[in-house]
Design a protein around this motif. Structure first.
Motif, PDB file in Angstrom:
ATOM      1  N   PRO A   1       0.828  -1.210   0.000  1.00 28.52           N
ATOM      2  CA  PRO A   1       0.000   0.000   0.000  1.00 28.52           C
ATOM      3  C   PRO A   1       0.859   1.256   0.000  1.00 28.52           C
ATOM      4  CG  PRO A   1       0.062  -0.960   2.174  1.00 28.52           C
ATOM      5  CD  PRO A   1       0.795  -1.907   1.295  1.00 28.52           C
ATOM      6  N   ASP A   2       0.335   2.302  -0.582  1.00 29.96           N
ATOM      7  CA  ASP A   2       1.061   3.568  -0.675  1.00 29.96           C
ATOM      8  C   ASP A   2       0.995   4.296   0.671  1.00 29.96           C
ATOM      9  OD1 ASP A   2       0.988   6.361  -3.034  1.00 29.96           O
ATOM     10  OD2 ASP A   2       2.310   5.882  -1.378  1.00 29.96           O
ATOM     11  N   GLY A   3       2.150   4.577   1.265  1.00 30.79           N
ATOM     12  CA  GLY A   3       2.196   5.411   2.461  1.00 30.79           C
ATOM     13  C   GLY A   3       1.912   4.689   3.764  1.00 30.79           C
ATOM     14  N   ALA A   4       1.992   3.364   3.816  1.00 42.79           N
ATOM     15  CA  ALA A   4       1.779   2.621   5.058  1.00 42.79           C
ATOM     16  C   ALA A   4       2.902   1.604   5.222  1.00 42.79           C
ATOM     17  CB  ALA A   4       0.420   1.920   5.050  1.00 42.79           C
ATOM     18  N   GLU A   5       3.496   1.553   6.411  1.00 43.90           N
ATOM     19  CA  GLU A   5       4.556   0.582   6.688  1.00 43.90           C
ATOM     20  C   GLU A   5       3.928  -0.772   6.996  1.00 43.90           C
ATOM     21  OE1 GLU A   5       6.900   0.645  10.441  1.00 43.90           O
ATOM     22  OE2 GLU A   5       8.595   1.056   9.111  1.00 43.90           O
ATOM     23  N   ILE A   6       4.426  -1.811   6.355  1.00 43.94           N
ATOM     24  CA  ILE A   6       3.914  -3.153   6.605  1.00 43.94           C
ATOM     25  C   ILE A   6       5.007  -3.990   7.266  1.00 43.94           C
ATOM     26  CG2 ILE A   6       2.359  -3.042   4.628  1.00 43.94           C
ATOM     27  CD1 ILE A   6       4.302  -5.033   3.216  1.00 43.94           C
ATOM     28  N   SER A   7       4.610  -4.989   8.047  1.00 45.34           N
ATOM     29  CA  SER A   7       5.524  -5.959   8.649  1.00 45.34           C
ATOM     30  C   SER A   7       5.219  -7.322   8.077  1.00 45.34           C
ATOM     31  CB  SER A   7       5.352  -5.984  10.169  1.00 45.34           C
ATOM     32  OG  SER A   7       5.716  -4.751  10.744  1.00 45.34           O
ATOM     33  N   SER A   8       6.246  -8.122   7.846  1.00 50.35           N
ATOM     34  CA  SER A   8       6.031  -9.453   7.300  1.00 50.35           C
ATOM     35  C   SER A   8       7.149 -10.377   7.754  1.00 50.35           C
ATOM     36  CB  SER A   8       5.950  -9.417   5.773  1.00 50.35           C
ATOM     37  OG  SER A   8       5.449 -10.654   5.275  1.00 50.35           O
ATOM     38  N   TYR A   9       7.059 -11.644   7.319  1.00 48.53           N
ATOM     39  CA  TYR A   9       7.943 -12.696   7.807  1.00 48.53           C
ATOM     40  C   TYR A   9       8.593 -13.406   6.640  1.00 48.53           C
ATOM     41  CZ  TYR A   9       9.472 -16.064  11.318  1.00 48.53           C
ATOM     42  OH  TYR A   9      10.228 -16.829  12.182  1.00 48.53           O
ATOM     43  N   LEU A  10       9.859 -13.767   6.794  1.00 49.88           N
ATOM     44  CA  LEU A  10      10.596 -14.511   5.785  1.00 49.88           C
ATOM     45  C   LEU A  10      11.105 -15.812   6.384  1.00 49.88           C
ATOM     46  CD1 LEU A  10      12.962 -12.057   3.841  1.00 49.88           C
ATOM     47  CD2 LEU A  10      11.221 -13.533   2.859  1.00 49.88           C
ATOM     48  N   PHE A  11      10.899 -16.920   5.684  1.00 51.92           N
ATOM     49  CA  PHE A  11      11.535 -18.163   6.075  1.00 51.92           C
ATOM     50  C   PHE A  11      12.879 -18.275   5.374  1.00 51.92           C
ATOM     51  CE2 PHE A  11       7.065 -18.911   6.859  1.00 51.92           C
ATOM     52  CZ  PHE A  11       7.095 -19.507   8.115  1.00 51.92           C
ATOM     53  N   ARG A  12      13.835 -18.893   6.053  1.00 52.17           N
ATOM     54  CA  ARG A  12      15.192 -18.980   5.509  1.00 52.17           C
ATOM     55  C   ARG A  12      15.176 -19.655   4.135  1.00 52.17           C
ATOM     56  NH1 ARG A  12      19.442 -22.709   5.897  1.00 52.17           N
ATOM     57  NH2 ARG A  12      18.166 -24.072   7.217  1.00 52.17           N
TER      58      ARG A  12
END
Length: 570
Positions: free
Chosen positions: A51-62
């Motif tokens: 989205p434009d102008g919103a910080e998102i958090s997410s997860y990465l698997f190795r």
């Protein structure tokens, strides 16, 4: 201008629009629509649209890459992308490819089949604009970006990790991250054994733009942190609710709480509050040697309760309390000063030594017998609260005890041995004690005491002019002296407690306060009890009674004081 991130959603939008010979455009950024969409979790669920102008958090698997998309629909559009690694380095790159503008249909004007459109959009690699590998917060900024489908690819090769992404087409007006001053370093202005004072220049976001900024300090013994996100990951790594999503499944970037990500709560943090001279102060729950404390908008702070001669790392983060987004200052480190060297007092064989210890203080004593010996005896009389004693012989720990009242310890001797005694005072207040070390076990300067050193008063034998009391003795023959002192009626247990210095002997009392002295003992410990009636008292008056037992070496120990009151009417 609306930034989007999901190939399926993007394709659906493209396919739902009327297909004709004219170029198709995605809708421009409508602020009301955008705010409605980011509030609607379903809109972004299982999505790869940024989205434009919103910080998102997410997860990465190795070793499992993740890809995000967004569309810039007009040429010469400003663009800023920020990627924040949390607890592991990331590899990421940003690329762009042109969107299909006209349908070919082999010149007939008919639309291309669905599979051909998918392939056209997703199979092309596009032009790489930027790439980075590391754990720094890194930015891509362009004042004039071409239109097209932008693709952000991320990979973690070290471990499962989480991260944050922020993208905007209006970087000048958004400015969600606090700006750093021209000198973003943290200065150590004062250094002590247990304290370090830090100072830093304020963020222009607070001083010039008047946006609400608070500063958060992070203290640990391992390393500096590149982002507050990394600190939060470390603090929450052992939390029970920190559960990663299953591989292959994404989740709503606005439903962070289920996976341990801090929600946007206008700068409020988990933890406890405590006040300071800087005003309200927020601190997170400490994890091991990692501590975080937020101190408001002040730019000087003294960190206390540190360990002497220990290196600490200090990081400072400016947090915009409106957006809960933060920027890291340049961290620093410092080693606290060494503990002041203790002066060691030498003990002489068979001689009593007086010791005064400050509250929570430490004293060191040394005993080095001049001749060979089979045993060594340490006699300790703690005058006030309990003290901790440790005895080492030639570096080996022989004794570690808490001592209250009079205690005696007998240890096996060793030729040419040297003994180091460490005494630690009480947390309640200053400690006073007497200590004797001797290689002659028959030389006892301290009198032995019963386990119960209370004075018992008999209420039924109380008159207007006398009281009768009793106390326990020992199997050894000792001299006991009893003293009385008239006190006010409002004299209470707290005042009595303040006068419980057992090392103050009869020589500190007035002669008029002395009642009598006598010797007694009993081989049968059950019968080692004596009673005494104190006469010549005034009706309805309160008296404080003290009993002293005096040893063969002249050293005295005071029993627990007793407050009594004569009858007013008889």
């Amino acid at each position: 201008m609306l930034l989007l991130r999901c190939p399926l959603l993007l394709l659906l939008l493209l396919l739902l629009l009327p297909l004709d010979s004219r170029p198709q455009k995605l809708p421009t950024r409508d602020e009301e629509l955008f705010q409605m969409q980011i509030r609607d979790k379903a809109f972004f669920h299982d999505s790869s649209v940024i989205p434009d102008g919103a910080e998102i958090s997410s997860y990465l698997f190795r070793d499992t890459p993740k890809r995000y998309f967004f569309v810039v629909e007009e040429d010469n559009t400003p663009l800023a992308v920020t990627v924040t690694p949390c607890d592991a380095p990331l590899e990421w790159k940003l690329s762009v490819q042109e969107l299909p503008e006209e349908a070919s249909g082999e010149g007939s004007g008919d639309p291309e089949p669905l599979e051909q459109q998918k392939q056209q959009i997703t199979s092309e690699e596009g032009t790489e604009l930027f790439s980075y590998k590391g754990n720094d917060v890194e930015y891509f900024v362009s004042s004039s970006s071409p239109s097209g489908l932008y693709q952000l690819d991320l990979l973690s090769t070290e471990k499962d990790t989480h991260f944050k992404v922020y993208a905007t087409t209006t970087p000048e007006s958004d400015q969600p991250y606090p700006e750093l001053p021209y000198d973003p370093r943290i200065d150590v202005t004062s250094l002590g054994r247990t304290t370090v004072t830090l100072a830093w220049k304020p963020s222009p976001t607070a001083s010039l733009l008047r946006q609400p900024i608070q500063y958060c300090i992070v203290i640990n013994k391992e390393h500096n942190f590149k982002s507050l996100c990394a600190v939060e990951a470390k603090l929450s790594s052992d939390d029970a609710f920190m559960m990663a999503p299953k591989p292959g499944l994404d989740f709503s970037p606005f439903d962070f709480a289920h996976f341990g990500f801090p929600a946007d709560n206008s700068g409020k943090e988990r933890g406890f509050l405590k006040s300071s001279k800087f005003g309200r102060q927020t601190s997170s729950k400490p994890r091991g040697d990692l501590h975080r404390v937020c101190i408001g908008n002040k730019n000087i702070f003294t960190v206390s309760d540190l360990k002497p001669d220990t290196q600490y790392y200090f990081d400072m983060f400016a947090v915009n309390t409106n957006t809960n987004m933060s920027t890291a200052y340049v961290g620093t480190f410092a080693r606290t000063k060494e503990e002041a060297k203790q002066k060691t007092v030498d003990l002489k064989d068979g001689k009593v030594t007086d010791v005064f210890i400050k509250r929570k203080g430490v004293k060191f004593l040394r005993f080095a017998p001049v001749s060979s010996h089979q045993k060594v005896t340490f006699s300790i009389h703690s005058c006030l609260d309990a003290v901790q004693i440790q005895v080492r012989r030639d570096g080996k720990l022989l004794l570690s005890q808490s001592v209250e009242g009079v205690r005696q310890f007998q240890l096996r001797g060793k030729a040419k041995a040297k003994y180091l005694i460490r005494l630690k005072g009480s947390k309640k207040g200053a400690s006073m004690l007497k200590i004797l070390a001797t290689t002659r076990p028959n030389k006892q300067s301290f009198p032995s005491l019963p386990e119960d050193t209370r004075i018992k008063a008999f209420d039924k034998l109380r008159t207007c002019s006398s009281v009768t009391v009793a106390w326990l003795g020992t199997q050894e023959r000792n001299k006991f002296c009893i003293y009385k002192r008239e006190v006010d009626d409002n004299y209470n247990e707290e005042q009595k407690k303040r006068e419980q210095n057992q090392c103050l002997g009869p020589d500190t009392r007035k002669k008029s306060e002395k009642v009598l002295c006598k010797y007694f003992h009993s081989q049968n410990i059950q019968k080692a009890v004596t009673t005494e009636t104190i006469r010549g008292l005034q009706p309805g008056k309160s008296y404080l009674l003290d009993v002293y037992v005096i040893g063969h070496g002249g050293h005295s120990v005071k029993y627990q004081s007793k407050l009594v009151k004569t009858r007013k009417f008889c």
